[in-house]
Design a protein around this motif. Structure first.
Motif, short mmCIF file in Angstrom:
data_model
loop_
_atom_site.label_atom_id
_atom_site.label_comp_id
_atom_site.label_asym_id
_atom_site.label_seq_id
_atom_site.Cartn_x
_atom_site.Cartn_y
_atom_site.Cartn_z
N ILE A 70 0.81 -1.22 0.00
CA ILE A 70 0.00 0.00 0.00
C ILE A 70 0.85 1.27 0.00
O ILE A 70 0.35 2.34 -0.33
CB ILE A 70 -1.00 0.03 1.17
CG1 ILE A 70 -0.27 0.06 2.51
CG2 ILE A 70 -1.97 -1.14 1.08
CD1 ILE A 70 -1.18 0.39 3.69
N LEU A 71 2.11 1.16 0.36
CA LEU A 71 2.96 2.34 0.42
C LEU A 71 3.61 2.68 -0.92
O LEU A 71 3.69 3.84 -1.29
CB LEU A 71 4.03 2.18 1.50
CG LEU A 71 3.49 1.95 2.91
CD1 LEU A 71 4.64 1.75 3.88
CD2 LEU A 71 2.60 3.10 3.34
N ARG A 73 2.54 1.28 -3.84
CA ARG A 73 1.55 1.06 -4.88
C ARG A 73 2.05 0.09 -5.94
O ARG A 73 1.77 0.20 -7.11
CB ARG A 73 1.11 2.37 -5.52
CG ARG A 73 0.37 3.30 -4.57
CD ARG A 73 -0.80 2.56 -3.95
NE ARG A 73 -1.83 3.45 -3.48
CZ ARG A 73 -2.36 3.38 -2.26
NH1 ARG A 73 -1.94 2.48 -1.42
NH2 ARG A 73 -3.31 4.20 -1.90
N SER A 126 1.25 1.14 -9.89
CA SER A 126 0.41 2.31 -10.05
C SER A 126 0.80 3.10 -11.30
O SER A 126 1.98 3.21 -11.64
CB SER A 126 0.58 3.22 -8.82
OG SER A 126 0.00 4.47 -9.05
N LEU A 138 6.30 7.74 -3.37
CA LEU A 138 5.00 7.17 -2.99
C LEU A 138 5.01 6.67 -1.55
O LEU A 138 4.04 6.88 -0.82
CB LEU A 138 4.63 6.04 -3.95
CG LEU A 138 4.33 6.49 -5.39
CD1 LEU A 138 4.19 5.30 -6.31
CD2 LEU A 138 3.09 7.36 -5.43
N ARG A 139 6.10 6.02 -1.14
CA ARG A 139 6.19 5.53 0.24
C ARG A 139 6.06 6.70 1.22
O ARG A 139 5.32 6.62 2.20
CB ARG A 139 7.50 4.80 0.46
CG ARG A 139 7.59 4.12 1.83
CD ARG A 139 8.87 3.33 2.02
NE ARG A 139 8.93 2.19 1.11
CZ ARG A 139 9.75 2.11 0.04
NH1 ARG A 139 10.59 3.08 -0.23
NH2 ARG A 139 9.74 1.04 -0.73
N ASN A 141 4.68 9.72 0.71
CA ASN A 141 3.33 10.29 0.66
C ASN A 141 2.30 9.40 1.35
O ASN A 141 1.44 9.90 2.09
CB ASN A 141 2.91 10.53 -0.80
CG ASN A 141 3.71 11.63 -1.46
OD1 ASN A 141 4.32 12.45 -0.80
ND2 ASN A 141 3.71 11.62 -2.79
N TRP A 142 2.37 8.10 1.11
CA TRP A 142 1.39 7.20 1.68
C TRP A 142 1.65 6.96 3.17
O TRP A 142 0.69 6.74 3.94
CB TRP A 142 1.28 5.90 0.89
CG TRP A 142 0.55 6.16 -0.39
CD1 TRP A 142 1.09 6.25 -1.65
CD2 TRP A 142 -0.83 6.41 -0.55
NE1 TRP A 142 0.12 6.54 -2.56
CE2 TRP A 142 -1.08 6.63 -1.93
CE3 TRP A 142 -1.91 6.46 0.32
CZ2 TRP A 142 -2.35 6.91 -2.43
CZ3 TRP A 142 -3.17 6.72 -0.18
CH2 TRP A 142 -3.38 6.95 -1.54
N ARG A 145 -0.08 9.72 4.76
CA ARG A 145 -1.51 9.46 4.73
C ARG A 145 -1.91 8.47 5.84
O ARG A 145 -2.89 8.68 6.54
CB ARG A 145 -1.90 8.89 3.36
CG ARG A 145 -3.32 8.43 3.25
CD ARG A 145 -4.24 9.52 2.79
NE ARG A 145 -5.54 8.95 2.49
CZ ARG A 145 -6.66 9.45 2.98
NH1 ARG A 145 -6.65 10.51 3.73
NH2 ARG A 145 -7.81 8.88 2.68
#
Length: 161
Positions: A70-71, A73, A126, A138-139, A141-142, A145
């Motif tokens: 999930i981190l 993508r 992704s 991405l890691r 940013n997620w 989140r």
């Protein structure tokens, strides 16, 4: 064959979404959080409260399982043939210690162990990568989140299932 990156993803996340179909072809998608890589061609999960998944596998053993980091993508899709190993069998007794070691608090709930003979292992990622994003971007940013979601939930009562 299970690639080294797929093996790592399954062991890092353990959660896979198992797709099966019933006798009418209607899909069933069910999350399973107890995945283990047994060897380069076999994965399995401890079955807990999965009557529809088991019924569908008995009718049509073809499954597809999606594992997602999930981190970053990134994901891997595993296709294969599944079968349920009954709790009272010698094979279950041989497999059980691996699952019990990983999930001792759930071990008494394991109804069976479902083994999947892997026939396909396909990576996906992704579309963000198409636009120049990196795994590190991405890691980061997620993770932010996830931290935001965690903070929000710590401030409110979450109802268990």
């Amino acid at each position: 064959m299970i690639t080294s990156s797929a093996h790592r993803m399954i062991e890092d996340w353990r959660l896979g979404f198992v797709a099966t179909a019933d006798a009418y072809g209607a899909p069933n998608l069910s999350p399973k959080g107890t995945f283990v890589v047994h060897d380069s061609k076999t994965i399995g999960f401890a079955e807990i409260r999965s009557p529809d998944t088991l019924k569908n596998i008995a009718l049509c053993p073809q499954v597809e399982i999606s594992f997602v980091d999930i981190l970053t993508r990134r994901a891997v899709l595993i296709g294969g043939t599944a079968r349920s190993v009954a709790r009272d069998s010698d094979e279950f007794a041989r497999l059980f210690p691996t699952y019990e070691e990983l999930w001792p608090d759930l071990a008494s709930s394991f109804g069976s162990i479902v083994l999947v003979d892997v026939t396909a292992c396909r990576p996906t990622c992704s579309p963000a990568y198409d636009n120049g994003a990196t795994a590190s971007d991405l890691r980061r940013n997620w993770m932010q989140r996830v931290q935001d979601i965690n903070s929000r939930h710590e401030q409110s009562e979450v109802t268990p299932c």
